[in-house]
Design an enzyme around this catalytic site. Structure first.
Site, PDB file in Angstrom:
ATOM      1  N   ASP A   1       0.820  -1.210   0.000  1.00 11.94           N
ATOM      2  CA  ASP A   1       0.000   0.000   0.000  1.00 11.94           C
ATOM      3  C   ASP A   1       0.861   1.271   0.000  1.00 11.94           C
ATOM      4  O   ASP A   1       2.090   1.208  -0.033  1.00 11.94           O
ATOM      5  CB  ASP A   1      -0.952  -0.044   1.212  1.00 11.94           C
ATOM      6  CG  ASP A   1      -2.360   0.413   0.882  1.00 11.94           C
ATOM      7  OD1 ASP A   1      -2.529   1.204  -0.060  1.00 11.94           O
ATOM      8  OD2 ASP A   1      -3.302  -0.016   1.580  1.00 11.94           O
TER       9      ASP A   1
ATOM     10  N   GLU B   1      -0.679   1.830  -5.281  1.00 16.23           N
ATOM     11  CA  GLU B   1      -0.492   3.268  -5.072  1.00 16.23           C
ATOM     12  C   GLU B   1      -1.665   4.057  -5.642  1.00 16.23           C
ATOM     13  O   GLU B   1      -1.569   5.256  -5.876  1.00 16.23           O
ATOM     14  CB  GLU B   1       0.883   3.740  -5.582  1.00 16.23           C
ATOM     15  CG  GLU B   1       1.194   3.517  -7.042  1.00 16.23           C
ATOM     16  CD  GLU B   1       0.685   4.616  -7.966  1.00 16.23           C
ATOM     17  OE1 GLU B   1       1.406   5.545  -8.276  1.00 16.23           O
ATOM     18  OE2 GLU B   1      -0.486   4.523  -8.381  1.00 16.23           O
ATOM     19  N   TRP B   2      -2.794   3.358  -5.867  1.00 16.37           N
ATOM     20  CA  TRP B   2      -4.094   3.961  -6.184  1.00 16.37           C
ATOM     21  C   TRP B   2      -4.122   4.673  -7.536  1.00 16.37           C
ATOM     22  O   TRP B   2      -4.982   5.528  -7.772  1.00 16.37           O
ATOM     23  CB  TRP B   2      -4.551   4.919  -5.073  1.00 16.37           C
ATOM     24  CG  TRP B   2      -4.317   4.404  -3.689  1.00 16.37           C
ATOM     25  CD1 TRP B   2      -4.642   3.162  -3.200  1.00 16.37           C
ATOM     26  CD2 TRP B   2      -3.683   5.096  -2.594  1.00 16.37           C
ATOM     27  NE1 TRP B   2      -4.267   3.052  -1.884  1.00 16.37           N
ATOM     28  CE2 TRP B   2      -3.677   4.212  -1.483  1.00 16.37           C
ATOM     29  CE3 TRP B   2      -3.139   6.381  -2.446  1.00 16.37           C
ATOM     30  CZ2 TRP B   2      -3.138   4.576  -0.252  1.00 16.37           C
ATOM     31  CZ3 TRP B   2      -2.601   6.738  -1.215  1.00 16.37           C
ATOM     32  CH2 TRP B   2      -2.598   5.846  -0.136  1.00 16.37           C
ATOM     33  N   GLY B   3      -3.177   4.328  -8.423  1.00 13.12           N
ATOM     34  CA  GLY B   3      -3.167   4.944  -9.742  1.00 13.12           C
ATOM     35  C   GLY B   3      -2.651   6.367  -9.760  1.00 13.12           C
ATOM     36  O   GLY B   3      -2.761   7.056 -10.777  1.00 13.12           O
ATOM     37  N   GLU B   4      -2.066   6.814  -8.668  1.00  9.19           N
ATOM     38  CA  GLU B   4      -1.730   8.233  -8.530  1.00  9.19           C
ATOM     39  C   GLU B   4      -0.684   8.710  -9.532  1.00  9.19           C
ATOM     40  O   GLU B   4      -0.769   9.816 -10.043  1.00  9.19           O
ATOM     41  CB  GLU B   4      -1.279   8.542  -7.097  1.00  9.19           C
ATOM     42  CG  GLU B   4      -2.438   8.446  -6.119  1.00  9.19           C
ATOM     43  CD  GLU B   4      -2.171   9.120  -4.789  1.00  9.19           C
ATOM     44  OE1 GLU B   4      -0.990   9.394  -4.480  1.00  9.19           O
ATOM     45  OE2 GLU B   4      -3.148   9.368  -4.056  1.00  9.19           O
ATOM     46  N   GLU B   5       0.325   7.891  -9.788  1.00 11.90           N
ATOM     47  CA  GLU B   5       1.355   8.297 -10.759  1.00 11.90           C
ATOM     48  C   GLU B   5       1.309   7.414 -12.003  1.00 11.90           C
ATOM     49  O   GLU B   5       2.353   7.058 -12.561  1.00 11.90           O
ATOM     50  CB  GLU B   5       2.744   8.297 -10.100  1.00 11.90           C
ATOM     51  CG  GLU B   5       2.892   9.426  -9.090  1.00 11.90           C
ATOM     52  CD  GLU B   5       4.344   9.734  -8.725  1.00 11.90           C
ATOM     53  OE1 GLU B   5       5.271   9.376  -9.488  1.00 11.90           O
ATOM     54  OE2 GLU B   5       4.544  10.341  -7.655  1.00 11.90           O
TER      55      GLU B   5
ATOM     56  N   ASP C   1      -9.673   3.307  -3.726  1.00  8.76           N
ATOM     57  CA  ASP C   1     -10.407   2.155  -3.197  1.00  8.76           C
ATOM     58  C   ASP C   1     -11.841   2.098  -3.723  1.00  8.76           C
ATOM     59  O   ASP C   1     -12.521   3.121  -3.822  1.00  8.76           O
ATOM     60  CB  ASP C   1     -10.463   2.218  -1.665  1.00  8.76           C
ATOM     61  CG  ASP C   1      -9.159   1.783  -1.027  1.00  8.76           C
ATOM     62  OD1 ASP C   1      -8.171   1.553  -1.753  1.00  8.76           O
ATOM     63  OD2 ASP C   1      -9.127   1.681   0.214  1.00  8.76           O
TER      64      ASP C   1
END
Length: 378
Positions: free
Chosen positions: A145, A178-182, A200
């Site tokens: 995470d 990493e939640w698609g951030e980069e 999420d």
């Protein structure tokens, strides 16, 4: 064989060396239903249920712990310690039990100072040590995470754990979260076996549909060894209708998403089991060609999703996001078939076949429902 860093092969795809994720992973994860309320009894009973209910035989192999399994502090040697109150037998004994059932055990950590719950340490700065710990316990999968990360880019933090796992002496599936951030689809194939493309999911129609759309734009980056991850399944958790869950499962399967069950399989109802155990839908997800299907046509709230399968076949989903029954048509030109193709159309939910279909396939689809087909050219 793992090539040394700096060589072209290593840079291109370091984790092909772990030989994992040639098809999307299938299994179960504790978070969506249980959050921090997990213990070794739940994990053992879930492993038992996975086998006894026939899900393991369909390919659901991973039993994955999420957050909150460890004590707040490391031991005097700096090692992670399983929580004494909930995992008194330790993780190795749990892995041994899960392995004895023919299943695999997954665990969770975080590329930061603490995990997202802040109830246990993260692995930032302890990557080699924790990877060796996980390997010594017999862990097969790591979800990693992104909380409490000291504002260091995931592009810096995740490769460190990737290399640590490769050096651990055990093949461990590496799931980046990493939640698609980069935009991990553009770089994570060198680092892990799957990468979250979204924040999420929650157990609602609006959340599920938005995850599907966010994940869809990265379709071309997925393939054997590395998959886009729109987050775990909510099927069976009660916040959507059976119809909506059928769409959820169909689109996740077509999009080659990890199929990680998120409900309590010990007590799931018949409707939930019918969805999760559809071998024909699972076969689309696990097809060896490994091409992610995507949204190919939109008519307002009516959508056509499609993707190629092995053997020149095509998977198609007709998805009605509207509030009333409507007819949806998929034309061969939209789904990648020659306009002259004549196909046998297998309806994966009705388990029926329509022979010698030409040019297009149409169906009346109920509100929020979907139809799913495999088209096989004659």
């Amino acid at each position: 064989m793992v090539k040394s860093p700096g060589t072209e092969d290593y840079t291109r795809r370091s984790l092909l060396a772990n030989g994992l994720g040639l098809t999307p992973p299938m299994g179960w994860n504790s978070w969506n239903h249980f959050r921090c309320n997990l213990d070794e009894k739940l994990i053992r009973e879930t492993a038992d249920a996975m086998v006894s209910k026939g899900l393991a035989a369909l390919g659901y192999k991973y039993i994955n712990l999420d957050d909150c399994w460890a004590e707040l502090n490391r031991d005097s040697q700096g090692n992670l310690v399983p929580k004494g109150s909930t995992f008194p037998s330790g993780i190795k004994a749990l892995a041994d039990y899960v392995h004895s059932k023919g299943l695999k055990l997954g665990i969770y950590s975080d590329a930061g100072t603490q995990t997202c719950s802040k109830t246990m340490p993260g692995s930032l700065g302890h990557e080699e040590q924790d990877a060796k710990t996980f390997a010594s316990w017999g862990v097969d999968y790591l979800k990693y995470d992104n909380c409490n990360n000291n504002n260091i880019s995931p592009k810096e933090r995740y490769p460190i754990m990737s290399k640590a796992l490769l050096n651990s002496g055990r093949s461990i599936f590496f799931s980046l979260c990493e939640w698609g951030e980069e935009d991990p689809a553009t770089w994570a194939k060198e680092v892990g076996n799957s990468w979250r493309t979204t924040g999420d999911i929650d157990d609602s129609w609006s959340s599920m549909t938005s995850r599907a759309d966010m994940n869809d734009k990265w379709a071309s980056y997925a393939g054997p060894g590395g998959w886009n991850d729109p987050d775990m399944l909510e099927v069976g958790n009660g916040g959507m209708t059976t119809t909506e869950y059928r769409s959820h499962f169909s689109i996740w399967a077509l999009a080659k998403a990890p199929l990680l069950i998120g409900c309590d399989i010990r007590s799931m109802d018949g409707a939930t089991f019918q969805l999760l155990s559809n071998a024909e839908v699972i076969a689309v997800n696990q097809d060896k060609l490994g091409v992610q299907g995507n949204k190919v046509k939109t008519y307002g709230d009516l959508e056509v999703w499609a993707g190629p399968l092995s053997g020149k076949r095509v998977a198609v989903a007709l998805w009605n996001r509207g509030s009333s029954t409507a007819t949806i048509t998929a034309y061969w030109s939209d789904v990648g078939l020659p306009s002259t193709a004549v196909v046998n159309a297998r309806d994966l939910w009705a388990h029926s076949t329509e022979k010698s279909v030409k040019g297009q396939i149409s169906a009346a689809v109920d509100a929020h429902d979907s139809k799913m087909y495999v088209l096989t050219p004659q």
